[in-house]
Each structure stands twice: as C-alpha cells, then as structure tokens.
Design a protein around this motif. Structure first.
Motif, PDB file in Angstrom:
ATOM      1  N   ALA A 290       0.803  -1.219   0.000  1.00  0.00           N
ATOM      2  CA  ALA A 290       0.000   0.000   0.000  1.00  0.00           C
ATOM      3  C   ALA A 290       0.838   1.272   0.000  1.00  0.00           C
ATOM      4  CB  ALA A 290      -0.943   0.001   1.205  1.00  0.00           C
ATOM      5  N   ILE A 291       2.137   1.180   0.260  1.00  0.00           N
ATOM      6  CA  ILE A 291       3.003   2.367   0.274  1.00  0.00           C
ATOM      7  C   ILE A 291       4.134   2.189  -0.730  1.00  0.00           C
ATOM      8  CG2 ILE A 291       2.437   3.206   2.580  1.00  0.00           C
ATOM      9  CD1 ILE A 291       4.768   1.659   3.703  1.00  0.00           C
ATOM     10  N   ASN A 292       3.770   1.653  -1.903  1.00  0.00           N
ATOM     11  CA  ASN A 292       4.702   1.522  -3.030  1.00  0.00           C
ATOM     12  C   ASN A 292       5.917   0.669  -2.699  1.00  0.00           C
ATOM     13  OD1 ASN A 292       3.085   3.226  -4.658  1.00  0.00           O
ATOM     14  ND2 ASN A 292       3.990   5.016  -3.675  1.00  0.00           N
ATOM     15  N   ARG A 293       5.676  -0.406  -1.966  1.00  0.00           N
ATOM     16  CA  ARG A 293       6.731  -1.374  -1.661  1.00  0.00           C
ATOM     17  C   ARG A 293       7.881  -0.789  -0.861  1.00  0.00           C
ATOM     18  NH1 ARG A 293       4.869  -6.159  -1.094  1.00  0.00           N
ATOM     19  NH2 ARG A 293       3.218  -6.478  -2.573  1.00  0.00           N
ATOM     20  N   ARG A 294       7.630   0.314  -0.181  1.00  0.00           N
ATOM     21  CA  ARG A 294       8.607   0.796   0.790  1.00  0.00           C
ATOM     22  C   ARG A 294       8.329   0.124   2.127  1.00  0.00           C
ATOM     23  NH1 ARG A 294       7.566   7.035   0.754  1.00  0.00           N
ATOM     24  NH2 ARG A 294       5.431   6.221   0.606  1.00  0.00           N
TER      25      ARG A 294
END
Length: 393
Positions: A290-294
């Motif tokens: 949900a947080i761009n794979r960060r």
C-alpha cells in the motif's frame, strides 16, 4: 479525493457552470493552462478524457526463464514457512532485490497456480470493491486496537498495537494479561513523547478508548481526556463495523500469520520478545504494497509530520440530483445525509452539485446556471444557502 475527481470538478465548473478559465484557476488553485487543457479534453472526450492515462507498456517481450520460475516457487515456499506475505507483488519485490528479471504479477500468479501453490478463493471479495482512505501525512492519524494470542499453556493474553495510518509504521506493540484504560493512557502518553501528538486517532468503541457507550452519557475516560489535552481529534468506528479500522484489522492478519509460524511462547516475556522481533521485521524489512513497496520506516520518515492543527485532506466530488417537491436535494457530508434547501420554485429540476470541502455550488444541469451556494454545517441536517439566485433574474 483523487486527482481525476478534482479534474472533473474543474472541467465541469467551466463547461457546465459557466466559470471563466481564470475564475476556475483561481478557485481551485491551478494554472489557467491546466484548466484550458482539462476543458478541451472534457469537451472532446467526456469524463474518460480527464482521467489519468496509464503509462504502462502495451506488451512485455521478455520471456520468463526457468531460473526465474524456480526462484518464484522457492520464494513462495520460504515466505509461507516464515509466516510472511507471499503474494505475487511481494515475490516480485524480492526478485527485484535479488537482481532477477521481474515478470508481471499475473505471470507470477500463473507460475504459482501451475505449481499448485495457490488455493482458489472464488468467493473472496475483490480488492476493487473496497473504499480506500489514507492520511495525507505521517501522524495524520493513528489507529489503535487490542487483539489476542495464546501462551503454550492455553492462557489467552491481550496485545495492544498502534499503527500510523499514512506510513503503516508500527508505533508500538505490547502484550499484557489484560489492558486497562490507565495502561492505554500510559502507552499513548509515551508515544506522544516519542513521536509527537498525531492530528487524530481512530479506534473501535472499546471501553479503554471511549466511554461513549457506558451508563454515564457525556463522561470521558482517561484516553479521551488525554486526547483533548493535546487537541487530538478522536474518531471511532461504528459499532459492529470493523471495516472502518481496516488497516489495523489487516495488520492483525499479518501479525498472527507471523506468530502462527512459530512455537507458542511459554510466558508473557517470551511473547514480548517475539513481538519486538516482529516489529523490527515489519517496520524495516517487510515491503508494504500500500506504500509503493517501501518499508513503513521509510514511508514514515519521507514526509513532514502532521500535528493536531494540520488541515484535513481537500475533498472534490460531483453529484447530480432532482429537486424534490419541498424544494430540497440531499447530500452525504461528514457521514450523514444533509438536506439542502434550493427553493420550491425549482421543484423537479435536475441539478448538478460541485463539492469542494464544505463548499457546495448547485447549478441547473440543463443550462449551467448557478442556483445556490452553501457552506455546510456539520452540526445541522438542513442547510440554508449562503447565496441564492434571485427569482427575478
């Protein structure tokens, strides 16, 4: 609200409500060139023309090698055994970290199905059906909840966790035999000292979080008083509706899958050691879709922190309705249906509403003529217009 909705509101304010390019640019805080582009796109292609266009390539000529196939299967088996997320997107992230060519998630899904590693779930609710929301900044909202786990002798113990809504950072996770309101207040006070006060909190209606459903109407418990002292907005989900706290409910799935891959602890101390290890892995090693794979730690430190005085997210949306026989239309605002008075002279008329935060402009859907404007009052059901077109015009 999404940028596509804002684009639509801007375009329709010019095309359907008669604003000039300069007026629309000033009203919505964008350049006149952008308003001009949106109007041109809307006139030539309608709503679809103002939606963001995909930049993904039409095709991928690369083929998946046997080496990549074998690594996909191996990653799936390792991740499942460790109690970690093991979906196609997670596997793709690990492949990229290891320097492999990364196939599409649909290709990874086909590889897993062919290997018999995916169980079909035809009744599972599709992700597209969920309404997603997220705080704009770290500390914009903290979600909190209490779940449970078992010791090896069968004793059930409680686990308290706080999650940052924007970054998914696990702010704390602690185990106790039973959490009291005073315990929760002490944890929240420590979190405020460590991270600063959030703009808001979101919890269920457990008595450690709120006294709203106790036998003392209007009473406040310790948690509520602590929030008020720091001017923190308190939000509570509706009773029997855990979907409101969806992020922390989903987090509990991740937590229990990870714990379930390990032996039950013999004591609270051993459980806390497991939770501490989990927190480090979850915050600093696990990629979050949900947080761009960060990782949550990366997302939390990437932006400035919200405070209790932070302005809320801007809302843009449109709605059409027909004026009823009493001269009113309805609009959902702040989770409740509101009635907007337009006037009995317009009964039966189809109208267009452009909503910008608490500002609403209503126009004749056929002519674009503006009929009324409002500033919504969340404490009232019936909303009177702040401006009304004179009947003599």
């Amino acid at each position: 609200m999404s940028s596509s909705q804002k684009n639509l509101v801007i375009a329709r304010s010019v095309v359907d409500q008669g604003l000039s390019i300069a007026q629309a640019a000033a009203k919505f805080g964008v350049s006149r060139q952008w308003v001009h582009q949106l109007v041109q796109r809307y006139r030539s292609g309608g709503v679809a023309a103002v939606l963001p266009q995909s930049k993904a390539p039409k095709s991928r000529p690369q083929t998946t090698t046997e080496t990549v196939r074998a690594r996909v299967i191996g990653l799936r088996q390792t991740l499942v055994a460790n109690g970690a997320d093991a979906g196609p997107e997670t596997i793709a992230w690990h492949l990229a970290r290891e320097g492999f060519h990364v196939p599409s998630t649909s290709t990874i899904q086909r590889i897993l199905r062919a290997a018999g590693l995916v169980v079909a779930q035809p009744k599972k609710r599709p992700k597209s059906s969920y309404i997603r929301f997220q705080a704009e900044l770290p500390n914009g909202c903290w979600q909190a909840d209490i779940t449970y786990w078992f010791l090896v002798d069968g004793t059930r113990v409680e686990i308290l966790d706080f999650l940052d809504d924007h970054s998914r950072l696990l702010l704390t996770i602690q185990a106790k035999a039973l959490w009291t309101s005073a315990d929760v207040v002490a944890v929240m006070d420590q979190l405020i000292t460590t991270y600063g006060p959030p703009a808001a909190t979101l919890t269920d209606n457990g008595m450690v979080f709120t006294a709203r459903f106790t036998s003392r109407p209007g009473a406040k418990n310790g948690f509520e008083k602590l929030l008020a002292a720091h001017h923190i907005q308190q939000r509570n989900g509706a009773p029997s509706h855990p979907q409101t706290q969806g992020k922390i409910e989903r987090f509990h799935q991740t937590l229990k899958r990870w714990l379930g891959a390990r032996s039950l602890p013999a004591s609270l101390e051993q459980l806390q050691m497991l939770l501490d290890t989990f927190a480090t892995w979850y915050n600093t090693e696990r990629p979050h879709r949900a947080i761009n794979r960060r990782t949550p730690a990366q997302a939390y430190t990437a932006l400035p922190k919200a405070t209790p005085n932070t302005t809320h997210d801007t809302e843009y949306r449109t709605r059409t309705d027909r004026v009823d026989n009493n001269g009113k239309v309805t609009l959902r605002y702040a989770s409740k249906i509101r009635h907007l008075g337009i006037g009995s002279a317009h009964r039966g008329k189809q109208v267009l509403m452009l909503i910008h935060n608490d500002h609403v402009t209503i126009s004749d859907a056929a002519t674009g003529e503006i009929l009324t404007e409002y500033i919504l009052d969340a404490t009232k059901d019936y909303q009177k217009p702040t401006w009304r077109k004179p009947l003599s015009e």
